[in-house]
Design a protein around this motif. Structure first.
Motif: not given
Length: 121
Positions: A65-66, A68-71
């Motif tokens: 999840d980290a 995936e949410s990384s930009k």
């Protein structure tokens, strides 16, 4: 707790009637000592073999999840990890379904297996 209240009521009644209360006071002291011992006992937590794997899979999902949410731009290794997410989720669902017994709903939610507080990826 009910016995304690009943005993206190009997003791108060006996004192009002000016009767000897030594036996009731001894019973009250014994009951209080027993209650204190019971409060200090730590309950036994039964661990099942799949608990460790469940915690590991939850940690992997948090890590994914980290990612995936990384930009930031995602590397090839991270893409391979992300592709494994459906299998991890499926395995986690299977293990949690196996873990549920007929009594699972009777156990309070706070006593269910949780990730350790403060556990970070």
């Amino acid at each position: 707790e009910g016995k304690k209240e009943q005993l206190e009521g009997m003791l108060a009644t006996a004192k009002q009637q000016a009767k000897k209360t030594t036996k009731l006071e001894e019973n009250q002291a014994a009951l209080n000592a027993k209650l204190e011992k019971l409060k200090q006992i730590q309950p036994i937590v039964a661990r099942r073999p799949q608990d460790r794997e469940i915690v590991t899979l939850r940690k992997q999902l948090r890590d994914l999840d980290a990612i995936e949410s990384s930009k930031q731009l995602v590397s090839l290794e991270d893409m391979k990890k992300l592709n494994a997410k459906p299998q991890i989720t499926q395995r986690l669902d299977e293990l949690e379904a196996e873990r549920r017994g007929w009594f699972f709903e009777a156990v309070p939610p706070e006593d269910h297996l949780q990730d350790k507080p403060g556990a970070k990826g």
